[in-house]
Design an enzyme around this catalytic site. Sequence first.
Site, PDB file in Angstrom:
ATOM      1  N   ARG A  93      36.014  77.947  43.178  1.00  0.00           N
ATOM      2  CA  ARG A  93      36.329  76.571  43.537  1.00  0.00           C
ATOM      3  C   ARG A  93      37.783  76.283  43.204  1.00  0.00           C
ATOM      4  O   ARG A  93      38.291  76.767  42.202  1.00  0.00           O
ATOM      5  CB  ARG A  93      35.457  75.607  42.740  1.00  0.00           C
ATOM      6  N   TYR A 124      47.676  83.133  40.930  1.00  0.00           N
ATOM      7  CA  TYR A 124      48.013  81.720  41.131  1.00  0.00           C
ATOM      8  C   TYR A 124      49.508  81.506  40.911  1.00  0.00           C
ATOM      9  O   TYR A 124      50.149  82.211  40.122  1.00  0.00           O
ATOM     10  CB  TYR A 124      47.277  80.842  40.119  1.00  0.00           C
ATOM     11  N   ASP A 130      40.157  72.807  42.465  1.00  0.00           N
ATOM     12  CA  ASP A 130      39.945  71.395  42.157  1.00  0.00           C
ATOM     13  C   ASP A 130      40.633  70.476  43.165  1.00  0.00           C
ATOM     14  O   ASP A 130      41.469  70.912  43.961  1.00  0.00           O
ATOM     15  CB  ASP A 130      40.503  71.093  40.761  1.00  0.00           C
ATOM     16  N   ARG A 143      46.210  75.704  34.740  1.00  0.00           N
ATOM     17  CA  ARG A 143      46.803  74.404  34.432  1.00  0.00           C
ATOM     18  C   ARG A 143      46.926  74.181  32.919  1.00  0.00           C
ATOM     19  O   ARG A 143      47.861  73.532  32.460  1.00  0.00           O
ATOM     20  CB  ARG A 143      46.002  73.291  35.107  1.00  0.00           C
TER      21      ARG A 143
END
Lengths: 256, 256
Positions: A50, A110, A52, A201
Site C-alpha cells: 500500500r 523509495y 498512503d 517517512r
Amino acid sequence: MRSILLTIAYEGGAYAGWQVQPGQRTIQGELEQALLRITGETIRVIGSGRTDAGVHALGQVAGFRTSSPMESDVFQRALNAELPDDIAVVSAAEAVADFHPIRDSESKRYRYQIDDGPVRDVFARRYAWHCRHGLDEAAMAAGAVHLLGRHDFSSFETAGAERPDSIRTVSDISVIRGGNGASSRITIEVEADGFLYNMVRAIVGTLVEVGRGAQSPDWVRQVLEACDRSQAGPTAPPQGLFLLWVKYPDAIYANR
Amino acid sequence: MRSILLTIAYEGGAYAGWQVQPGQRTIQGELEQALLRITGETIRVIGSGRTDAGVHALGQVAGFRTSSPMESDVFQRALNAELPDDIAVVSAAEAVADFHPIRDSESKRYRYQIDDGPVRDVFARRYAWHCRHGLDEAAMAAGAVHLLGRHDFSSFETAGAERPDSIRTVSDISVIRGGNGASSRITIEVEADGFLYNMVRAIVGTLVEVGRGAQSPDWVRQVLEACDRSQAGPTAPPQGLFLLWVKYPDAIYANR
C-alpha cells in the site's frame, strides 16, 4: 486464469492512498473500475504494497487475474484510455499464473524529496517537503549510513500495521543535494528487501533532525538501537515520497 | 511614494490568469489582496505583461507604489506569509519612483515544455503538453531558426489584443530534447524584445506541425511571411508555458 503484471505511475495528491476504501478515491479502486469497464469482470488488483494518501509512485507494481484473451500491451493502452490523468500504466506483462505481487517481491526503492530553499518552490510543493532550515546534507548522509544493513527497524515503524517482525535489510541509502538542477533540492533514496509502515517517512523525519543540527549523525544509530518509535524524528509529510520500483525474480514472468 | 519591484513565481493552474477579473482568482488579485492586508493600502500591482489562464511563471516582474516604510525584504517575507502556496515572491527590490513594469521592460524569455512519450508522464501533465506523435526535434529546430530576427509576427498573434504594431525581434529560439533527464521531454525557449498575444503558444503549435511531419521546416518561413494567423498551426495549450524572466535596464533600480 491468466495473471497480468502492471507497472504503474501515479501522482498521489488526489487519492486516499492505494487501498480501496468506501466512499474514497483510491489508486486500487480506479484500476479495478477501469478493468471492470474493459473486461466486464469484477477484478481484484493486488499491489506490491500500500502507499498512503498523498504518496506518489513511478513504478508501483500490481497484479490481477483475468479470463480475458486481451494481449498485455492492449491491456496497457485500454487502461490508459480509461484511467484518470494522474494514473498511468507504464507497462504490462504476462506473469505466471500464481504470481503474487506482495509475496514475490524481492526489493523496493523509495525516493524522498526535500526543498530547503528560503523561498518555497511553487512547482515543488506537490512533490517535496519544504523545510526552511537550510539542511546540512553531509551530516544527514553520515547519519544515514548507520541504517545500512540488517536491523530491527521498530524505531521507524508507525504502529497499526500488523507485520510478523520488524527486521529488514537496507541495501542502499543515499542523501544527495542538487537533484533536478535545483541547489535547494535534497533527495534521499532508500532501498530494502521490504519496508515497515511509514518507514521511509520516519527515516526522513529523523535525518532532518540531524540536517537542521538538532541532533548529531551518531544519534541515528542510538535511535535505531532503541527499537522505540518515540525516540526517532517525526514522520515526514507524504507529498515528498515516491515509490521508484519493485524488483521481482525473472521466474515470475511468463514467456521469457 | 516609493516604488517596489517584485519577481514572482507561480503555478498558473488554479488561476484565471494574471489580470484581475470579477469573481475569478487571479495572480494580480491575490497580490493586491495580500498587500491590502499588509499595508492597509489599496494598491494596484502592475505586471510586465499578462499571462493567460493556466500559464506559469518562474520570474514574472510586477511593480507597485506604496507609502509604507517597510524594507523590500520585509515586504517579500510578509507577502510570502500571506500569499497562497502556488504564488511566491522570489525577490523584492526598491525601484526608482517612476518605474513602470511594461514600459521599461527590455526583453523577456519564455519556455514551453512538450512531453512526446507514448505513455503520459503523470508528473508532467500540469507542466507540459502531451503530444503522442513522437516529434522530430531536429526538424522543429530547423523550422524555428526562420523566426530569428526582426519580423512582423502577425501570423503568430491571436486577435483581440490591441497593440500598435506586430513587429518584434526574436533574439534567441531553441528546441532541445532531453531536459529534466527525460528523453520524451522537448523544451522550446523563445527570447524577444516583446511578445504578441499568444505568440509563443502559436509558435509552438506551428513547430509541432513540423515535428510530427505534417509540414516541412521551410513552411515556418512561409507562415511568417504570410502575416496571416490562419496560416500557422494551432495555439498550444497553456499548461506547458512558463515566463522565465523579464529584463530591465539597471537604471530602474534605486540605490544601486
